[in-house]
Design an enzyme around this catalytic site. Structure first.
Site, PDB file in Angstrom:
ATOM      1  N   ASN A 296       0.871  -1.183   0.000  1.00 45.03           N
ATOM      2  CA  ASN A 296       0.000   0.000   0.000  1.00 45.03           C
ATOM      3  C   ASN A 296       0.906   1.230   0.000  1.00 45.03           C
ATOM      4  OD1 ASN A 296      -1.782   2.051   0.555  1.00 45.03           O
ATOM      5  ND2 ASN A 296      -2.250   1.374   2.645  1.00 45.03           N
TER       6      ASN A 296
ATOM      7  N   LYS B  26       0.079   4.267  -0.156  1.00 47.94           N
ATOM      8  CA  LYS B  26      -0.543   5.427   0.510  1.00 47.94           C
ATOM      9  C   LYS B  26      -0.369   6.675  -0.360  1.00 47.94           C
ATOM     10  CE  LYS B  26       0.068   3.137   4.909  1.00 47.94           C
ATOM     11  NZ  LYS B  26       0.203   3.216   6.343  1.00 47.94           N
TER      12      LYS B  26
ATOM     13  N   HIS C 208      -9.332   1.116   5.677  1.00 53.01           N
ATOM     14  CA  HIS C 208      -7.997   1.285   6.272  1.00 53.01           C
ATOM     15  C   HIS C 208      -8.119   2.221   7.482  1.00 53.01           C
ATOM     16  CE1 HIS C 208      -3.847   2.519   6.816  1.00 53.01           C
ATOM     17  NE2 HIS C 208      -3.525   1.395   6.210  1.00 53.01           N
TER      18      HIS C 208
ATOM     19  N   GLU D  76      -6.454   4.670   8.385  1.00 51.11           N
ATOM     20  CA  GLU D  76      -6.238   6.107   8.155  1.00 51.11           C
ATOM     21  C   GLU D  76      -7.542   6.811   7.757  1.00 51.11           C
ATOM     22  OE1 GLU D  76      -2.679   5.504   5.875  1.00 51.11           O
ATOM     23  OE2 GLU D  76      -1.634   5.018   7.725  1.00 51.11           O
TER      24      GLU D  76
ATOM     25  N   GLU E 238      -4.932  -5.264  10.969  1.00 48.61           N
ATOM     26  CA  GLU E 238      -3.899  -4.248  11.124  1.00 48.61           C
ATOM     27  C   GLU E 238      -4.078  -3.517  12.457  1.00 48.61           C
ATOM     28  OE1 GLU E 238      -2.110  -3.022   7.169  1.00 48.61           O
ATOM     29  OE2 GLU E 238      -3.871  -1.764   7.418  1.00 48.61           O
TER      30      GLU E 238
ATOM     31  N   GLY F   2       3.028   1.889  10.853  1.00 41.07           N
ATOM     32  CA  GLY F   2       3.970   2.995  10.669  1.00 41.07           C
ATOM     33  C   GLY F   2       4.773   3.333  11.909  1.00 41.07           C
TER      34      GLY F   2
ATOM     35  N   SER G 240       3.920  -2.553  10.228  1.00 39.62           N
ATOM     36  CA  SER G 240       5.384  -2.633  10.341  1.00 39.62           C
ATOM     37  C   SER G 240       5.960  -3.961   9.864  1.00 39.62           C
ATOM     38  CB  SER G 240       5.835  -2.311  11.767  1.00 39.62           C
ATOM     39  OG  SER G 240       5.457  -0.989  12.102  1.00 39.62           O
TER      40      SER G 240
HETATM   41  P1  PGA Z   1       3.125   0.042   7.699  1.00 39.75           P
HETATM   42  O1  PGA Z   1       1.602   0.292   7.205  1.00 39.75           O
HETATM   43  O2  PGA Z   1       3.603  -1.201   7.004  1.00 39.75           O
HETATM   44  O3  PGA Z   1       3.865   1.282   7.284  1.00 39.75           O
HETATM   45  O4  PGA Z   1       3.077  -0.136   9.178  1.00 39.75           O
HETATM   46  C1  PGA Z   1       0.719  -0.762   7.028  1.00 39.75           C
HETATM   47  C2  PGA Z   1      -0.588  -0.249   6.483  1.00 39.75           C
HETATM   48  O5  PGA Z   1      -0.968   0.879   6.812  1.00 39.75           O
HETATM   49  O6  PGA Z   1      -1.255  -0.942   5.701  1.00 39.75           O
END
Ligand code: PGA
Length: 243
Positions: free
Chosen positions: A9, A11, A96, A98, A165, A171, A204
C-alpha cells in the site's frame, strides 16, 4: 487452499515518474516469484494507469486504496468501481485505519464499499484492527469482532480479503508479535465462519520479520505500507521463505 497475497500500500506516495523508476527496479526482482503467492500493488489513483501499463503481463496485480459504493455522481474526491476496473484494477482496500481515523469512516460505509467492489468484480481488502488504548483496556477482540461482523455483512467471503492491522503497529516500527497476530487472525476466521477466507496481517511488516509472519498458520499474506516503498525491500518481502 488459501493462496497468500502480499500487498504493498503506497498510501499518498509516488508520482508517475517515481512509479516508473520503482517498477524498473522491482519487476525484475519478482519475475521468478513462486506461483504459490500473489503480489499486489496499491498506488495512489494518479499512478494507477502508469502502473497498470507497466505491469501488464507480469505477475503483479493492481489494487486501489479505496472505492465508492456508487457508480458515479456527486461524490467529490471519491473513486468509483467502474473507474478502477477500466484500468484492470482487481482489488480495493477499504476501511484502512487512516480513512477511519481522519475521515471518520464507519463500519456501515466500509461494508457498502466492500459490497459495491464485489458487485463489480473487485476483491475488497477490508482492514480491521484495534487502537493502542482499546488493546490496553482489553477491548481489542470486541472491537475487531464488531468491525468484522459489520464490515463483512452480506459479502461473498470467497472473494474478499480481511487485513488485520493493529493501529498501534502501523507505521510505528512496532510489529505485533507473530503469535499474537496469528491468534487474532484465527479468531477473525472463527467470527467470519469461513475456512477459505484470506486473512492478511499488516503493521510494520519488513524484510526482517516477513518469514516469521508468513510461517503462521492463520496468516495468509501481508499488507505492507512503509516497507513497500523500497522496491528491493518489498521484493524481499514478496520472496518470503517458509521452512
Ligand atoms: P506500515 O503500514 O507497514 O507502514 O506499518 C501498514 C498499512 O498501513 O497498511
Amino acid at each position: 487452499m488459501r493462496k497468500p497475497v502480499i500487498a504493498g500500500n503506497w498510501k499518498m506516495n509516488m508520482t508517475c515518474s517515481q512509479s516508473r523508476n520503482y517498477l524498473s527496479d522491482f519487476l525484475p526482482l519478482v519475475k521468478d516469484i513462486p506461483a504459490d503467492r500473489k503480489i499486489v500493488l496499491a498506488p495512489p489513483f494518479t499512478a494507477i494507469s502508469t502502473v497498470a501499463n507497466l505491469i501488464n503481463g507480469n505477475t503483479v496485480q493492481l489494487s486501489s486504496q479505496n472505492v465508492h459504493w456508487e457508480d458515479n455522481g456527486a461524490f467529490t474526491a471519491e473513486i468509483s468501481p467502474m473507474m478502477l476496473i477500466e484500468h484492470n484494477v482487481e482489488y480495493a482496500i477499504v476501511g484502512h485505519s487512516e480513512p477511519r481515523k481522519y475521515f471518520s469512516e464507519s463500519d456501515e460505509q466500509i461494508n457498502r464499499r466492500a459490497i459495491s467492489a464485489q458487485s463489480h468484480g473487485l476483491i475488497p481488502i477490508v482492514c480491521v484492527g484495534e487502537s493502542f488504548e482499546q488493546r490496553e483496556r482489553g477491548e481489542a477482540e470486541r472491537v475487531i469482532r464488531r468491525q468484522v461482523e459489520q464490515g463483512l455483512e452480506g459479502t461473498d467471503l470467497e472473494r474478499l480479503i480481511v487485513a488485520y492491522e493493529p493501529i498501534w503497529a502501523i507505521g510505528t516500527g512496532k510489529t505485533c508479535q507473530a503469535k499474537e497476530a496469528n491468534r487474532i487472525c484465527g479468531l477473525i476466521r472463527e467470527w467470519a465462519a469461513s475456512s477459505h477466507l484470506i486473512i492478511q496481517y499488516g503493521g510494520s511488516v519488513k524484510p526482517t520479520n516477513i518469514d516469521e509472519i508468513m510461517s503462521m498458520s492463520d496468516i495468509d499474506g501481508v499488507l505492507v505500507g512503509g516497507a513497500s516503498l523500497d522496491p528491493t525491500g518489498f521484493a524481499r518481502i514478496a520472496n518470503y521463505k517458509v521452512d
